[in-house]
Each structure stands twice: as C-alpha cells, then as structure tokens.
Design an enzyme around this catalytic site. Structure first.
Site, PDB file in Angstrom:
ATOM      1  N   HIS A 106       0.831  -1.204   0.000  1.00 15.55           N
ATOM      2  CA  HIS A 106       0.000   0.000   0.000  1.00 15.55           C
ATOM      3  C   HIS A 106       0.865   1.254   0.000  1.00 15.55           C
ATOM      4  O   HIS A 106       2.044   1.206   0.341  1.00 15.55           O
ATOM      5  CB  HIS A 106      -0.885   0.019   1.255  1.00 15.55           C
ATOM      6  CG  HIS A 106      -2.009  -0.973   1.217  1.00 15.55           C
ATOM      7  ND1 HIS A 106      -3.302  -0.608   0.977  1.00 15.55           N
ATOM      8  CD2 HIS A 106      -2.016  -2.318   1.376  1.00 15.55           C
ATOM      9  CE1 HIS A 106      -4.076  -1.683   0.998  1.00 15.55           C
ATOM     10  NE2 HIS A 106      -3.324  -2.739   1.236  1.00 15.55           N
ATOM     11  N   GLU A 167       3.327  -0.261   3.948  1.00 11.66           N
ATOM     12  CA  GLU A 167       2.585   1.003   3.741  1.00 11.66           C
ATOM     13  C   GLU A 167       3.604   2.129   3.646  1.00 11.66           C
ATOM     14  O   GLU A 167       4.279   2.434   4.627  1.00 11.66           O
ATOM     15  CB  GLU A 167       1.649   1.210   4.927  1.00 11.66           C
ATOM     16  CG  GLU A 167       0.831   2.466   4.934  1.00 11.66           C
ATOM     17  CD  GLU A 167      -0.441   2.337   4.100  1.00 11.66           C
ATOM     18  OE1 GLU A 167      -0.532   3.041   3.085  1.00 11.66           O
ATOM     19  OE2 GLU A 167      -1.333   1.531   4.482  1.00 11.66           O
TER      20      GLU A 167
END
Lengths: 302, 302
Positions: A106, A167
């Site tokens: 992500h 992330e």
C-alpha cells in the site's frame, strides 16, 4: 503451524495506489527477483477495475471486506463485496486457506515513511516486522488491533497466518514516485527473505522487544450541516506522523483561520495524518499509542 | 480597454483540486474578504459534478475546452464540453465577455510552490504577476504560450483580459493542506488588491523585467505495447521543479532500475514534474525555458 509453502504478493488492493501495481508488473517480467527456494510466490492485482478507473475503489473499500461474516453474506453485492469473495476463493478459503501468507503493498499520502502494519502478535509475523526493520532501520512498526484473523477485515487476513502490510508514503494517489517504488521493492524482498530464512531455520537473532505504535482511534475533521469540511489538519501537525501530540497542541485549522487545539489529557501520536483516502469519511488522522512490541518466542521453523 | 468592473474568482475547474473549492465556500460566508470598492467579484465552482465525484473531470479536462471553435462546436457533447459552453454563457460570451477578468485557482502534485501562470504579454496581466510576486517573493512566473485569447483553451481566457492561474503545490489530489490553502488565499487577495489599485491608478512601481519560465513542451514517460508505464521520473529529478536539466542528467528511471538520461543539447527547466493529472496521457513533466518577462508599459488605468 509448520513451514510456509505458498506466499501471495498483492498490490492494487486500492486501485489508485500505483506503486504495488507497478511492482507486480515488474515482477511478472522478472520472476527471479521474487523466487525463493523453499516456497512458491504468486502475485495478484487485487482490484483491477478500480485500478483501471484510477480510483481507490468502485463501490466500497476492498480492504475492509474480509471479515468472515461478510465473506459469507451474499446480501452484500457491491463490486468489492464480490471481489472479496472471489479473492477468498482464490487465496482462501479463510477458514482453511490455501495460501500461507499474504503481503499487501500500500501507499499513503501521509508522511509515514516505511510503515510495517500487522494485526497479530504471532511470532512469525512480529518476527517479520523486526527482521525488515533490522534491514531498514528507518521503518516504523504499526500495530493495528484486530480481534482475530477470522474477524479481521483486511485482505492480509486471508492467509493461514495473518499477514503483513507494507505502507509507504508520502505519495499522492495516482502516480509513481521512484523513491517510494524502490523502498517498497526493498521491503517486499526482505519479507520474502525472512520467510525463506524461517523455512530454513536460519532467522538471525532478533530483538526481544521493539518500540512501535498501536492504533487507538480515528479522529474526524469538523464539518458543517451541509457536510462540508470546516477545518483542515493544522500546518504544525501536517507531515508529523509518529510525533507526539499533547494537550493544547495545534490540531486543526478552520477554513477561517482559527486553531483548534488537541484537548485530550493523554499524549498520543499521529498516523495517516491527512490521508486523502479517508476524506470520504472525514477522517483527519489516526491516533496511536507508543508501545513496546514483544517477540514472544523465536520464529524458528525449519 | 478601460477599467475592471467584473471579476470572477473560480475554483474546482479540476474537481479533485480541493483548495480553491474550500476557499470559494469560505468566501461565500466571508464575502468581505474578497469585496473591493471599484469592482464586483463573483465566485464560481467550475466543475461541481467532477468535484462530487472527487475526480479531475468526468469526460474530458474542462480546462482545455475554451477554444473559440470548440465553444461553437455542438458535436462535442461530453460533460465538460457542455459545461464549457454553460460557463461561456455565464462569464462570456468569449467574443465579447461580460466578465473582465477570471482568476482560476489550481493545485498540482508537483513541487512548484506558488506558480503564477499567464498566457499573454498584456501589461495588465503581466503587471498582476509582477505585483503578486512583489508581495510573495517566492512566487514563480510561468508563461504559457497561447496564440490568442480566442484560441486559448483555458477557462481564464473567457474574460475580456486573458486572465490568471494561481497554481500551488505540492499537494495530492483530493485533500486540503492548510499551508497550500493559506498560500492560495494570500495570492488571490493580492490579485484582487492589484485590480483595485489598477482601477484607482495607484499601482506601485513595478519592475520592468522579471525572470520567469516559458513553456516549451511536454515529455512523455516511456510505455510498453500494453500501454503500461515502463519508467518513472528519476529520483534526482523528482521535486526539482524550476531547476536546470542538462544533457546527461538522470531523467527517468525504468521500473527495472536503469537510468535514462536527458539527451537534449539545450539546458531546460522542469515544471509539473510527476503531476498525477497528466498520467492519463503519460506525461512525466513539462520542459521550460528560462526567459526575461517584460512589462511593456505601466498598467495604469484610473
């Protein structure tokens, strides 16, 4: 639980986070880069239709659709509701998954650097976080509270172990930044290396405890009756992910220029500060508590 | 051409550039902030439907639809084709506009800081750029080449004078950064102040010439046959808007990690470097030439 045999590398769970998607394409042409001797790696573009539309999702956030009850609820008929069920067939089923471990890539518009997000205290998973941080000391450990793997609604919970989110930010939606791409590529490589070492019983010595951040709650931006935002993240807080926020600190700035102060007694820490993806629910940031994360036992299979 | 009577402040020409849209809302509740004694100010949300969808546009980029021929071409029936004609009725008609001056507020994901974009050497317009830069010395002058106001396809060309874009970055699409909001608010205020001074014949002494950047051309990112990008803006070039790019400098980085060098003999300067909005046409950046911008005469009406 034995060794790891099947690993899924996933990108594009949010269709406008292009970094993971570009890496998947790259790896399809360079499979050697992600091949390891002791397990098989498969790559999946999780939400191709949202990616085509350059949107996070079409109907609902895919990465909240994997609760066991929702996977079995056929009254949920949105695009991502169905996509989640399809991915459950492909990688799961959740109750007894084919895939051992899911690594999901992500990005965020927030200044969170390399954040390693995991939802379980399983030594295999915590060990992965500690190992990746050993290789990338600037990485931050982000512990999200989820009741159990079956009740977890993240895609990464489809694996036999509750997996792992890489992330990285800040990067706007809908574009590639080379620095973020290279960071993500490195982190994914270290995750795979770790699983290889685990299978071989060769995980190096890891710390027993590391500092990290535990998710507490999301904070909404103020709105008026028409539903329009009336304040923004304060400039003093913008880009200050993982820094302390104490009572009286500037928190929001109204569109008329007045400062709203943080008014809790407990000093907490921000994450996902001004994440564009959360504007649909008016969330301005997540509050986190600084915690010690323990590695409860040696993650040694082999 | 006489004095300025009617000024349009426009935001949301691109629906996911939230800064101008938030300012329009703020000014509707605080009209005194943009009121001036010598002219009327009207505010317009240019593309409300794209804003609702949190997209730059629904069918085509609204800010390319204002060429006089396109405004008269009723075979162009996309949402923004029609919206352009509606705005032409509201602010124009282009051939003999009701509105004297259009100020359009934009943001960019590129690190362009406060950029003042204008398409004409008219002293009133160049004077506005010089005046705003006098108040905000960090502002950069960005001169775009357009053949004439009637052939210009920007929304700002709807005014009697060919108007003015306030372009601020970096900010991701779909979110508000307080610093960018406050900068844009300041620049708009200075634009209005300048027109007020102009009407009163009280424009202060302005430089005769200032350095700026003239648009040369857009450069595409490489793609493969499937249409997927095979390279990104090089990390050394990322965020380096308005800095020189010389032969041999790292330009792009392929997804496999090879550097592609800039191969032109002329040293040029980047702008809109890695702008998310241009990914739909695979544009990686604009090349600019450093130029002297001349103020050909005193912008004194009164």
């Amino acid at each position: 639980m034995g060794t790891i045999k099947q690993v899924a590398l996933v990108g594009g769970t949010h269709g406008n986070e292009l970094t993971g998607i570009a890496l998947l394409r790259h790896w399809r042409e360079h499979p050697d880069e992600i091949a390891r001797s002791s397990f098989a790696v498969e790559t999946h573009l999780a939400n191709p239709k949202a990616n085509q539309a350059n949107r996070r999702y079409l109907d609902q956030d895919l990465n909240r659709q994997f609760h066991i009850d929702d996977l079995g609820d056929f009254t949920l008929t949105g695009y991502e509701h169905n996509r989640a069920k399809a991915l459950n067939s492909l990688l799961g089923p959740k109750e007894d998954p084919r895939v051992d471990f899911v690594i999901d890539m992500h990005t965020t518009t927030a200044n969170m650097g390399m954040s390693l997000i995991f939802n379980t205290d399983d030594p295999l998973v915590v060990g992965m976080a500690f190992y990746v941080q050993q290789q990338m000391p600037h990485a931050t450990l982000f512990f999200d509270n989820m009741p159990s793997r079956l009740e977890d609604n993240f895609l990464t919970s489809l694996g036999r172990y509750n997996g792992f989110l890489i992330e990285v930010g800040p990067v706007p939606q809908g574009l590639l930044r080379a620095d973020i791409y290279l960071e993500t590529q490195q982190a994914a490589k270290h995750c795979l290396d770790y699983l290889e070492l685990y299978n071989k019983g060769e995980v190096p010595e890891l710390p027993k405890v590391r500092q990290g951040y535990q998710f507490v709650e999301k904070v909404k931006l103020p709105k008026n009756e028409a539903g329009d935002l009336t304040a923004m993240v304060h400039p003093n807080l913008q880009d200050k992910d993982y820094e302390p926020i104490s009572k009286g600190d500037p928190f929001f700035l109204t569109t008329s220029g007045e400062t709203i102060a943080y008014d809790r007694d407990e000093t907490l820490y921000g994450a996902f500060i001004n994440e564009a993806a959360y504007y649909d629910v008016s969330v301005g940031l997540s509050l986190m508590r600084k915690i010690d994360i323990e590695l409860k036992s040696e993650p040694a299979a082999g």
